[in-house]
Scaffold this active site. Structure first.
Site: not given
Lengths: 477, 486
Positions: B77, B152, B176
């Protein structure tokens, strides 16, 4: 109207840790700009603070030295404000739960009686960087080397009533933090800075007047001057019918005045809240006790010991004990068998004068405590006169710590003449050469004794023992 | 090997010499190049680095390094700092930021010989539940490219679901990892707070942020977690635990549960029947495997969303103060004063949702509001954690939906932040309690994947991992692919 001033100080003590309070970067002074700002100090995305245990130990040491409550549980908070030299946009400090609670410090102002100043609290926090506004035209340079340097902020009660007391308190904290080894006490390098809260009120009134805060004072002299000035200014304002505004002021030592920096009404809301990157700080009783056991003898105890056990006068004892380096030097000399009184005299006299003149610290002093003790020993056994002792001190200063006292006395021919026969010969010659003066002495004019002793000293280049000379001349009468 | 092979399968192939890490990595890079333009799951792809690391891994394997992780491609990420490679956190503010250091998680993955092929898209500063708040554009859900992947960690979830990588790192502050895992039909584990170091992971809300794996199945989640987890002296909130069971799990695989579990069903999470069919079927499957269910109550659940948005925004508002244009990141053109520099750099650099949370957080920390919002929220947070403690006195695990809906259409919720925040309804309470929770694919609703959430007591990631592994041995939801009939 008679006015009384009320003063409280917040002193920022820079802790003498090797690395910063929340990072591993060095705290050494004087590096190239930003050379000592690591990723954590720079506040880079993703970095996290890790508390330096040495800073915690030092805070506890201070707390114990002032008899304060040590909070086994304390919390680090974020104090939020934007400034170019505050990389994270917040300072990590302790707000509601400081590590050190209430304590006291006793001060002895130069004039006036000793008094006790209450300490409200002392808390750990990180220092900000430096903004340098005069390096580049119309731009500000930021040096983050100081960012993250550990500070202990010591907050006093409004217990001081004169600028002298405030200055004495500042000095006492300076003495103390150096004693317990938590700060190098170097004011010129900013190792101790203070903010003074000052208000005035009519004598006899209990309620405090409105106060102002003078920021960032960094010398003993300026503390006194700035507060004196601010007291005078406040009285002036009040007597001419004005009102004191709560505000922050800056002291300008060049102009000897304080000027308004910002009004409190316009001040930041710091939005304090516990820093979620740090766990609440929990220390154990055992940790505190270990630090208590390691505490050195403190200035008051030392001063008392000098008076009671070594027979020093109060003023000598206070003067010697007020500085840790001096006290350690003194103790070492006394341990090397020097007479305590002589030792105090030499340290406060000759030694201090030399150090001042050459602007060096005791640590760099070429005359070691052992050498001074030997010198004093040679005075006491009659080898040296006070005059030749000073010559020897000169020589020792030049020769350095490896000097040999007795060899120097020998080489420089500094030993007192204590040979009765030789002295008698010199005195007989002098009497013969000065019959008129000798007659006057004989007829009771004692002043003439000094003349003859002086002449003997001159003839012997100061090496005669004046006591002995006295005795021989008196015997001639 | 197929594009939907798991890490375990690829590891076996590498060990047998069926293919090299370079070949495997090259294959992944080609897939990304081909398929990602329509998904937008990557912000940065770095073939050169990846292939260099893959070559190194091949050498290690040739030299006898038998660790299962050596040479496995994956993605990070874009919230983890990677030295020399862009780290943006999905923000214009950091669109030019190259970190001078590696996050601890990045270092650990590299030391395990894993090969990062790139950095995945995400909601700006991890604030969002749809991945529509990215400066680098929205991510499409591989199951239906009109839909969002969740957020997210939407880029990580979509990349795994699309078969671009078998695994990716994610971070979870209020859901997330879990919510996008559910919306994309993959397995996602948010570990216990403190299990994985936060050092080098760009902070959103420090007391909640936690990194974890996003994978095809529980076995891969365990493998990834064993690499990511561990005490880190650079993170004061990281936990000192005995992680040896994790290392064992990584080598031997997840063992069978030695006895059936008592699974709690919190009433507060089952108040609607909408989109609940998949979960009901999963419950039936678990029952068939011998587990028993018990109704429990987590009475403070309804406060979780407001509490979360007060606390997370408060922390975020100060965590994001460092983005001031002075030292790194976006800096406005030609600043006229310090104030001007701050105002324009931040105005230009932050997106709307980030600004909303900074403002909310600044407000709740202000004098006069602090007690009513921040302090009160902290108190309720403790009550929420206590709810779980009480429940875990009665049951081994808690089963709940991961998200209230399957993937929704892009732009459907963008104008209604409060409705968007409801996406976190079932994930936020565990975040506030700091507990481990896992989302496991358990069926479909309206043709889109659904996840079930397994919540465990602190530091008991072994329980959801074992239960999920067992469930996945008996079901194939985790093997369904976009394009398969559902």
């Amino acid at each position: 109207m008679n006015w009384e001033s009320v003063i409280g100080l917040e002193i920022h003590v820079q802790l003498a840790t090797e690395s910063k309070i929340f990072s591993g970067a060095s705290t050494a002074y004087g590096a190239a700009p930003n050379a000592q700002a690591c990723n954590v100090d720079l506040g880079l995305p993703g970095v996290l603070p890790v508390l330096n245990e040495r800073a915690v130990e030092m805070a506890v040491r201070f707390g114990l030295a002032i008899g304060a409550q040590i909070n086994l549980h304390s919390i680090f908070d974020r104090k939020n404000y934007f400034y170019a030299d505050l990389p994270k946009g917040y300072q990590i400090s302790q707000f509601e739960t400081p590590i050190v609670g209430e304590g006291t410090i006793t001060i002895t102002p130069e004039t006036g009686k000793p008094r006790t100043v209450g300490i409200t609290r002392a808390h750990l926090e990180e220092d900000a960087g430096k903004s340098i506004h005069d390096l580049f035209p119309s731009q500000t340079a930021v040096d983050l080397n100081r960012t993250g340097t550990p500070l202990l902020e010591v907050v006093s009660e409004p217990d001081m009533r004169t600028a002298q007391e405030a200055s004495a308190y500042f000095r006492q904290v300076h003495t103390l933090v150096r004693y317990i080894g938590i700060c190098d006490g170097n004011l010129a390098e900013g190792s101790m800075r203070c903010d003074a809260n000052v208000s005035v009120r009519p004598v006899g009134q209990e309620a405090f007047g409105e106060r102002t805060e003078i920021k960032n004072i960094n010398s003993f002299r300026f503390v006194e001057q700035a507060i004196e000035h601010e007291i005078a200014r406040q009285i002036d304002v009040l007597e001419s019918g004005g009102r004191i505004e709560r505000e922050t002021r800056l002291y300008d030592p060049d102009k000897d005045e304080t000027r308004s920096m910002r009004s409190k009404e316009l001040s930041n809301d710091y939005r304090y809240f516990p820093d979620p990157d740090l766990m609440p700080l929990t220390i154990s009783e055992a940790f505190v006790e270990r630090i208590r056991d390691e505490l050195p003898e403190l200035p008051e105890a030392r001063c008392a010991r000098y008076i009671e056990q070594l027979g020093l006068s109060e003023s000598d004892a206070a003067a010697i004990s007020s500085d840790i380096d001096r006290a350690v030097y003194f103790d070492a000399a006394v341990a090397a068998q020097a007479s305590a009184k002589q030792c105090a005299n030499w340290i406060m006299g000759e030694l201090s004068a030399y150090l001042n003149k050459q602007d060096i610290s005791l640590a760099e002093c070429p005359v070691t405590p052992a050498l001074l003790a030997q010198l004093i020993g040679r005075i006491e056994d009659g080898t040296l006169s006070s005059k030749t002792a000073k010559s020897l001190f000169d020589a020792l200063w030049e020769a350095g710590p490896d000097a040999n006292v007795d060899e120097l006395i020998e080489t420089l021919n500094l030993a007192q003449m204590s040979d009765d026969g030789a002295l008698t010969l010199i005195i007989d010659d002098l009497i013969a050469a000065n019959p008129k003066q000798f007659d006057e002495l004989r007829s009771g004019k004692d002043k003439m004794l000094g003349f003859f002793v002086g002449q003997v000293m001159k003839a012997t280049q100061g090496k005669a023992n004046p006591q002995q000379v006295n005795e021989i001349i008196r015997a001639k009468l | 090997m197929s594009e939907f092979s798991s890490l375990r399968e690829m590891s076996t192939g590498l060990a047998k010499g069926d293919f090299s890490s370079v070949e495997l990595t090259q294959e992944h890079l080609s897939r990304i190049q081909k398929a990602d333009p329509s998904i937008n799951s990557f912000i940065t792809v770095n073939p050169e680095n990846a292939l260099a690391h893959a070559a190194q891994a091949d050498q290690q394997r040739a030299a006898g390094d038998q660790r299962p992780t050596v040479g496995l491609p994956f993605a990070h990420k874009d919230i983890f700092c990677t030295s020399g490679v862009l780290t943006t956190a999905g923000s214009k503010m950091l669109s030019n930021f190259i970190a001078p250091y590696d996050a601890t998680v990045v270092t650990k993955m590299a030391e395990a010989g894993m090969v990062s092929v790139g950095k995945t898209n995400m909601d700006e500063f991890a604030m969002g539940s749809s991945n529509e708040n990215s400066f680098f554009g929205p991510v499409s859900n591989p199951w239906n490219t009109d839909c969002v992947p969740g957020g997210s960690s939407g880029g990580s979830a979509a990349a795994v679901a699309a078969g671009l990588v078998a695994a990716a790192t994610g971070t979870d502050t209020g859901g997330s990892i879990r919510q996008p895992a559910a919306l994309c039909g993959i397995t996602g584990l948010k570990p216990t707070y403190g299990r994985v170091s936060r050092y080098g992971m760009i902070a959103f809300a420090s007391s909640l942020d936690q990194a974890g794996p996003m994978t095809r199945d529980a076995e891969d989640a365990a493998l990834m977690l064993s690499v990511m987890a561990g005490f880190d002296h650079r993170d004061s909130t990281s936990a000192q635990r005995d992680d040896s069971w994790l290392a064992e799990l990584a080598v031997k695989g997840i063992p069978e549960l030695d006895q059936p579990l008592t699974i709690g069903l919190p009433d507060e999470y089952f108040r609607t029947s909408e989109h609940m069919d998949a979960l009901e079927m999963a419950k039936a499957e678990l029952q068939k495997l011998g587990h028993t269910f018990k109704h429990v109550s987590l009475p403070h659940t309804e406060s979780a969303i407001p509490v979360y948005y007060v606390l997370a925004s408060a922390e975020a508002s100060t965590n994001l103060s460092r983005y001031d244009g002075v030292r790194f990141g976006h800096r406005c053109e030609n600043p006229q004063s310090l104030q001007d520099l701050y105002e324009r750099s931040r105005e230009e650099g932050f997106g709307q949702e980030v600004k909303r949370r900074i403002l909310t957080g600044t407000y709740t920390l202000s004098v006069g509001y602090f007690d009513a919002y921040y302090l009160k929220a902290q108190k309720i947070r403790r009550l929420i954690a206590q709810d779980f403690t009480n429940v875990f006195a009665e049951v081994d695990l808690v089963l709940a939906p991961t998200a209230p809906t399957p993937a929704f259409k892009k732009n459907q919720l963008t104008d209604d932040p409060v409705a968007m925040y409801q996406q976190d309804l079932y994930t936020v309470p565990t975040s506030l309690a700091g507990l481990p929770a896992m989302s496991v694919p358990c069926g479909f609703s309206q043709g889109l994947p659904m996840g079930m959430q397994l919540i465990a007591p602190a530091f008991r990631e072994d329980l959801p991992l074992m239960l999920a592994a067992q469930f996945q041995r008996h079901t194939d939801w985790h093997r369904r692919r976009p394009g398969d009939a559902s």
